[in-house]
Design a protein around this motif. Structure first.
Motif, PDB file in Angstrom:
ATOM      1  N   ASN A 178       0.835  -1.190   0.000  1.00  0.00           N
ATOM      2  CA  ASN A 178       0.000   0.000   0.000  1.00  0.00           C
ATOM      3  C   ASN A 178       0.877   1.250   0.000  1.00  0.00           C
ATOM      4  OD1 ASN A 178       0.859  -0.705   2.667  1.00  0.00           O
ATOM      5  ND2 ASN A 178      -0.530   0.849   3.473  1.00  0.00           N
ATOM      6  N   ASP A 179       0.249   2.407  -0.154  1.00  0.00           N
ATOM      7  CA  ASP A 179       0.975   3.673  -0.108  1.00  0.00           C
ATOM      8  C   ASP A 179       1.406   3.908   1.335  1.00  0.00           C
ATOM      9  OD1 ASP A 179       1.894   6.275  -0.057  1.00  0.00           O
ATOM     10  OD2 ASP A 179       0.373   7.029  -1.433  1.00  0.00           O
ATOM     11  N   TYR A 180       2.728   3.904   1.565  1.00  0.00           N
ATOM     12  CA  TYR A 180       3.227   3.975   2.935  1.00  0.00           C
ATOM     13  C   TYR A 180       2.858   5.296   3.606  1.00  0.00           C
ATOM     14  CZ  TYR A 180       6.416   2.666   6.698  1.00  0.00           C
ATOM     15  OH  TYR A 180       6.954   2.305   7.902  1.00  0.00           O
ATOM     16  N   SER A 181       2.690   6.343   2.845  1.00  0.00           N
ATOM     17  CA  SER A 181       2.330   7.640   3.426  1.00  0.00           C
ATOM     18  C   SER A 181       0.926   7.644   4.001  1.00  0.00           C
ATOM     19  CB  SER A 181       2.467   8.750   2.374  1.00  0.00           C
ATOM     20  OG  SER A 181       3.822   8.955   2.040  1.00  0.00           O
ATOM     21  N   ILE A 203      10.238   5.777  11.247  1.00  0.00           N
ATOM     22  CA  ILE A 203      10.470   4.931  10.081  1.00  0.00           C
ATOM     23  C   ILE A 203       9.979   5.688   8.854  1.00  0.00           C
ATOM     24  CG2 ILE A 203       8.334   3.628  10.465  1.00  0.00           C
ATOM     25  CD1 ILE A 203       9.940   1.172   9.316  1.00  0.00           C
ATOM     26  N   ALA A 204      10.894   5.961   7.956  1.00  0.00           N
ATOM     27  CA  ALA A 204      10.578   6.718   6.752  1.00  0.00           C
ATOM     28  C   ALA A 204      10.405   5.806   5.545  1.00  0.00           C
ATOM     29  CB  ALA A 204      11.676   7.742   6.471  1.00  0.00           C
ATOM     30  N   THR A 205      11.076   4.636   5.592  1.00  0.00           N
ATOM     31  CA  THR A 205      11.051   3.731   4.443  1.00  0.00           C
ATOM     32  C   THR A 205      10.914   2.297   4.937  1.00  0.00           C
ATOM     33  OG1 THR A 205      13.450   3.363   4.420  1.00  0.00           O
ATOM     34  CG2 THR A 205      12.612   5.270   3.193  1.00  0.00           C
ATOM     35  N   ARG A 206      10.494   1.431   4.063  1.00  0.00           N
ATOM     36  CA  ARG A 206      10.475  -0.002   4.356  1.00  0.00           C
ATOM     37  C   ARG A 206      11.152  -0.745   3.227  1.00  0.00           C
ATOM     38  NH1 ARG A 206       4.682  -1.716   7.082  1.00  0.00           N
ATOM     39  NH2 ARG A 206       5.377  -1.553   9.232  1.00  0.00           N
ATOM     40  N   GLY A 207      11.902  -1.790   3.602  1.00  0.00           N
ATOM     41  CA  GLY A 207      12.570  -2.588   2.598  1.00  0.00           C
ATOM     42  C   GLY A 207      14.041  -2.225   2.478  1.00  0.00           C
ATOM     43  N   CYS A 208      14.720  -2.889   1.553  1.00  0.00           N
ATOM     44  CA  CYS A 208      16.157  -2.689   1.357  1.00  0.00           C
ATOM     45  C   CYS A 208      16.513  -3.194  -0.037  1.00  0.00           C
ATOM     46  CB  CYS A 208      16.940  -3.470   2.423  1.00  0.00           C
ATOM     47  SG  CYS A 208      18.733  -3.335   2.291  1.00  0.00           S
ATOM     48  N   HIS A 209      17.493  -2.529  -0.672  1.00  0.00           N
ATOM     49  CA  HIS A 209      17.880  -2.968  -2.016  1.00  0.00           C
ATOM     50  C   HIS A 209      18.714  -4.243  -1.967  1.00  0.00           C
ATOM     51  CE1 HIS A 209      21.364  -0.466  -0.810  1.00  0.00           C
ATOM     52  NE2 HIS A 209      22.068  -1.256  -1.602  1.00  0.00           N
ATOM     53  N   MET A 228       8.294   4.497   0.628  1.00  0.00           N
ATOM     54  CA  MET A 228       8.750   5.718   1.286  1.00  0.00           C
ATOM     55  C   MET A 228       7.573   6.571   1.709  1.00  0.00           C
ATOM     56  SD  MET A 228      11.561   6.405  -1.707  1.00  0.00           S
ATOM     57  CE  MET A 228      10.351   5.705  -2.855  1.00  0.00           C
ATOM     58  N   ARG A 229       7.729   7.210   2.848  1.00  0.00           N
ATOM     59  CA  ARG A 229       6.758   8.208   3.297  1.00  0.00           C
ATOM     60  C   ARG A 229       7.212   9.577   2.810  1.00  0.00           C
ATOM     61  NH1 ARG A 229       6.429   7.956   9.462  1.00  0.00           N
ATOM     62  NH2 ARG A 229       4.405   8.962   9.203  1.00  0.00           N
ATOM     63  N   PHE A 238       8.599  13.909  13.691  1.00  0.00           N
ATOM     64  CA  PHE A 238       9.743  14.145  14.550  1.00  0.00           C
ATOM     65  C   PHE A 238       9.475  15.360  15.445  1.00  0.00           C
ATOM     66  CE2 PHE A 238      14.730  14.465  14.255  1.00  0.00           C
ATOM     67  CZ  PHE A 238      14.817  14.405  15.634  1.00  0.00           C
ATOM     68  N   ALA A 239       9.025  16.436  14.846  1.00  0.00           N
ATOM     69  CA  ALA A 239       8.765  17.657  15.613  1.00  0.00           C
ATOM     70  C   ALA A 239       7.656  17.453  16.640  1.00  0.00           C
ATOM     71  CB  ALA A 239       8.397  18.792  14.653  1.00  0.00           C
ATOM     72  N   ALA A 240       6.646  16.674  16.287  1.00  0.00           N
ATOM     73  CA  ALA A 240       5.483  16.514  17.161  1.00  0.00           C
ATOM     74  C   ALA A 240       5.804  15.778  18.453  1.00  0.00           C
ATOM     75  CB  ALA A 240       4.370  15.778  16.408  1.00  0.00           C
ATOM     76  N   ASP A 241       6.823  14.914  18.440  1.00  0.00           N
ATOM     77  CA  ASP A 241       7.125  14.153  19.654  1.00  0.00           C
ATOM     78  C   ASP A 241       7.983  14.936  20.647  1.00  0.00           C
ATOM     79  OD1 ASP A 241       6.622  11.719  21.026  1.00  0.00           O
ATOM     80  OD2 ASP A 241       8.671  11.081  20.666  1.00  0.00           O
ATOM     81  N   ARG A 242       8.436  16.113  20.261  1.00  0.00           N
ATOM     82  CA  ARG A 242       9.131  17.037  21.177  1.00  0.00           C
ATOM     83  C   ARG A 242      10.338  16.386  21.855  1.00  0.00           C
ATOM     84  NH1 ARG A 242       3.937  17.341  22.506  1.00  0.00           N
ATOM     85  NH2 ARG A 242       4.289  16.549  24.617  1.00  0.00           N
ATOM     86  N   GLN A 243      11.073  15.591  21.108  1.00  0.00           N
ATOM     87  CA  GLN A 243      12.310  15.004  21.605  1.00  0.00           C
ATOM     88  C   GLN A 243      13.477  15.566  20.784  1.00  0.00           C
ATOM     89  OE1 GLN A 243      12.622  11.912  23.985  1.00  0.00           O
ATOM     90  NE2 GLN A 243      10.882  13.129  24.622  1.00  0.00           N
ATOM     91  N   PRO A 244      14.647  15.764  21.403  1.00  0.00           N
ATOM     92  CA  PRO A 244      15.772  16.336  20.646  1.00  0.00           C
ATOM     93  C   PRO A 244      16.458  15.341  19.732  1.00  0.00           C
ATOM     94  CG  PRO A 244      16.442  15.873  22.901  1.00  0.00           C
ATOM     95  CD  PRO A 244      14.968  15.600  22.829  1.00  0.00           C
ATOM     96  N   TYR A 245      16.188  14.040  19.950  1.00  0.00           N
ATOM     97  CA  TYR A 245      16.928  12.991  19.237  1.00  0.00           C
ATOM     98  C   TYR A 245      15.956  11.933  18.746  1.00  0.00           C
ATOM     99  CZ  TYR A 245      20.008   8.867  18.747  1.00  0.00           C
ATOM    100  OH  TYR A 245      20.664   7.755  18.279  1.00  0.00           O
ATOM    101  N   ALA A 246      16.152  11.480  17.517  1.00  0.00           N
ATOM    102  CA  ALA A 246      15.328  10.425  16.947  1.00  0.00           C
ATOM    103  C   ALA A 246      16.216   9.318  16.411  1.00  0.00           C
ATOM    104  CB  ALA A 246      14.438  10.966  15.819  1.00  0.00           C
ATOM    105  N   VAL A 247      15.681   8.110  16.423  1.00  0.00           N
ATOM    106  CA  VAL A 247      16.357   6.958  15.835  1.00  0.00           C
ATOM    107  C   VAL A 247      15.491   6.450  14.685  1.00  0.00           C
ATOM    108  CG1 VAL A 247      17.227   4.629  16.199  1.00  0.00           C
ATOM    109  CG2 VAL A 247      17.415   6.319  18.038  1.00  0.00           C
ATOM    110  N   PHE A 248      16.037   6.471  13.481  1.00  0.00           N
ATOM    111  CA  PHE A 248      15.337   5.869  12.340  1.00  0.00           C
ATOM    112  C   PHE A 248      15.577   4.362  12.399  1.00  0.00           C
ATOM    113  CE2 PHE A 248      15.499  10.209  10.840  1.00  0.00           C
ATOM    114  CZ  PHE A 248      14.303  10.347  10.153  1.00  0.00           C
ATOM    115  N   ILE A 249      14.492   3.605  12.456  1.00  0.00           N
ATOM    116  CA  ILE A 249      14.617   2.154  12.563  1.00  0.00           C
ATOM    117  C   ILE A 249      14.378   1.471  11.211  1.00  0.00           C
ATOM    118  CG2 ILE A 249      14.040   2.150  15.015  1.00  0.00           C
ATOM    119  CD1 ILE A 249      11.237   1.220  14.271  1.00  0.00           C
ATOM    120  N   ASP A 250      14.497   2.221  10.140  1.00  0.00           N
ATOM    121  CA  ASP A 250      14.400   1.669   8.790  1.00  0.00           C
ATOM    122  C   ASP A 250      15.466   0.592   8.598  1.00  0.00           C
ATOM    123  OD1 ASP A 250      13.679   4.492   9.036  1.00  0.00           O
ATOM    124  OD2 ASP A 250      13.080   4.361   6.946  1.00  0.00           O
ATOM    125  N   ASN A 251      15.162  -0.401   7.782  1.00  0.00           N
ATOM    126  CA  ASN A 251      16.170  -1.405   7.449  1.00  0.00           C
ATOM    127  C   ASN A 251      17.371  -0.783   6.771  1.00  0.00           C
ATOM    128  OD1 ASN A 251      13.266  -3.061   6.686  1.00  0.00           O
ATOM    129  ND2 ASN A 251      14.644  -3.915   8.238  1.00  0.00           N
TER     130      ASN A 251
END
Length: 512
Positions: A178-181, A203-209, A228-229, A238-251
């Motif tokens: 489906n459309d990830y966005s 998570i901005a993307t799913r999958g891996c080449h 991709m979103r 990212f801004a909405a969660d009001r945290q200074p640091y984020a971890v992208f857990i994309d593959n």
């Protein structure tokens, strides 16, 4: 200079680990009343921790699976999230929920079944999902009222609707096409914020080449095209969660370099910091890694996997030659991006010198952090089929398929030697001497590097207390904020450097 035989000449120090990190909490329920209608409990089951690795890695950031499903739950359902790895004791059961959703992964499948059977006896409907359900559905089915096979975000509303209608089916299937966005943002309000370094797992993307033969993305029946979103959608989250640091857990956040350029443009105005998993070929585009730094990237997790080209060819991993790894690591360091290198031990071309050789390379190239895994043939992957055909699978005790135990017969060493070398390399890289050898060349980065390294790598005697008493965020957040402030100053200097070197009269974006 270390000899290749050094690991096997030394006597390993026995690693201390508290019982709470090895044994799941007892299941207790003082009173069992009727189930509470329209109440769903989502559980992340307990798994035993590895005494060699950092206990801190388990509370860096939460998984998005359950909170993503929760975001699609109808408003008239009450939702509660419970992570057994936060050491808060027995999961809740008074009143028993109408529905219990449990994610099932290989290493904690046994605990997932125990939870499922226990709640089922108390009247709950059990929904099991996760990768192990996809790879071994027949094993999971006896413990569940329904299995979710595939994209749970699509399946979850259908499952709840059928429960309300009294027509729950035994299996629900959805593809990842489906459309990830269109997927809603995770419902982070369910999370105990103080229990994690940051609750902003993105998570901005799913999958891996790549489709490496040992990777869970190669599991039979799992087809995950790269999706991709919208970059601004990710930045807004990212801004909405009001945290200074984020971890992208994309593959692999860097599978599409053009997309990562666009994402960096959206993240740059936030003045926040982030880290992500990418492959080393992201350095094919020097302007991209510069833009990553300008957008707040302070660190990358890179699956080098091996320093032997033949191992990577056997695994079908698309990667530059290993002889070029060092140069590419320097490129990342040159723009202030730290590197956490991931290595798999026990490939068919590995001999007993692999441990000392890998440790030496990590130190020579000043990798700020390194993560190690024993090669593990996950069920349903090409590697598992190969090992099974060759008669090299030692057992099917899934709880030991955790990448810290040898569950197959290596070609050039014994299983015991592989496990010993794995423990040795962690003790070597977590030693005072190795931490100092790998310090950044920029002296301004050294104090924070040492503080983070000692908290992450040398504090296992304290981690279970930090986790149990919800002090993780409190202890870690000052270091995170100091890192953010330093990186903001650093990227201002980087941007000024770009402006000075651009041609007069031209309007050139930073990093080009």
């Amino acid at each position: 200079m270390n000899s290749p035989a050094d690991p096997f000449r030394s006597r390993l120090q026995k690693r201390w680990i508290p019982p709470e990190m090895l044994t799941a909490p007892a299941l207790r329920c003082a009173a069992v009343g009727p189930v509470e209608p329209r109440y769903v409990l989502m559980i992340n089951p307990f798994y035993a921790k590895d005494a060699n690795a950092s206990f801190g890695k388990h509370v860096l950031t939460p998984s998005l699976a359950m909170t993503s499903f929760a975001a699609t739950t109808p408003a008239h359902w009450r939702v509660r999230y419970w992570d057994e790895n936060l050491l808060a004791g027995s999961p809740p059961c008074d009143p028993p929920p109408e529905v219990v959703a449990i994610t099932v992964h290989l290493t904690f499948a046994r605990r997932a079944y125990e939870l499922a059977d226990w709640y089922r006896q108390r009247g709950a409907k059990i929904i099991l999902g996760g990768l192990h359900v996809l790879s071994c559905p027949d094993e999971c089915a006896p413990h569940a009222d329904a299995l979710a096979l595939g994209d749970g975000v699509q399946l979850w509303p259908r499952i709840l609707k059928d429960i309300e209608a009294g027509c729950l089916e035994p299996r629900y299937v959805a593809a990842y096409e489906n459309d990830y966005s269109d997927d809603p943002s995770a419902r982070r309000s369910l999370l105990p914020r103080r229990s994690f370094l940051t609750t902003t797992s993105l998570i901005a993307t799913r999958g891996c080449h790549n489709r490496c033969g040992f990777c869970y993305l190669a599991t039979d029946g799992l087809r995950m095209p790269y999706r991709m979103r919208r970059p601004q959608q990710v930045a807004d989250e990212f801004a909405a969660d009001r945290q200074p640091y984020a971890v992208f857990i994309d593959n692999n956040l860097g599978s599409r370099l053009d997309y990562l350029h666009a994402l960096c443009a959206a993240l740059r105005p936030l003045n926040k910091i982030w880290s992500a998993a990418v492959t080393i070929d992201v350095t094919d585009d020097p302007s991209l890694i510069r833009n990553m730094a300008l957008a707040g990237c302070t660190g990358v997790f890179i699956g080098f996997e091996s320093l032997t080209d033949d191992n990577l060819a056997d695994a079908r991993k698309k990667t530059p030659r290993t002889s070029d790894y060092a140069r590419r690591v320097r490129m990342l360091h040159d723009v202030g991006i730290q590197v956490n290198g991931s290595f798999v031990l026990g490939f068919d071309h590995d001999r007993k010198d692999v441990f000392a050789r890998t440790a030496r390379w990590v130190e020579e190239n000043r990798l700020e952090c390194a993560t190690f895994h024993i090669l593990t043939p996950y069920p349903g992957t090409p590697l598992f089929r190969q090992m099974e055909a060759e008669g090299r699978i030692l057992h099917r005790d899934w709880s030991l398929y955790d990448t810290s135990h040898a569950v197959f017969q290596p070609k050039h060493m014994t299983p015991e030697e592989l496990e010993y070398g794995y423990a040795w390399i962690y003790q070597r890289l977590f030693s005072h001497a190795s931490i100092w050898r790998r310090r950044p060349q920029d002296w301004r980065a050294v104090p924070l590097y040492l503080a983070m390294s000692y908290l992450y790598k040398r504090s296992n005697r304290f981690w279970h207390q930090l986790i149990k008493h919800n002090w993780v965020h409190t202890v870690w957040s000052p270091l995170v904020e100091l890192t953010r402030l330093r990186h903001v100053r650093y990227r201002h200097r980087l941007a000024e450097s770009d402006a000075r070197t651009s041609n007069p009269g031209q309007v050139v974006s930073a990093g080009v």
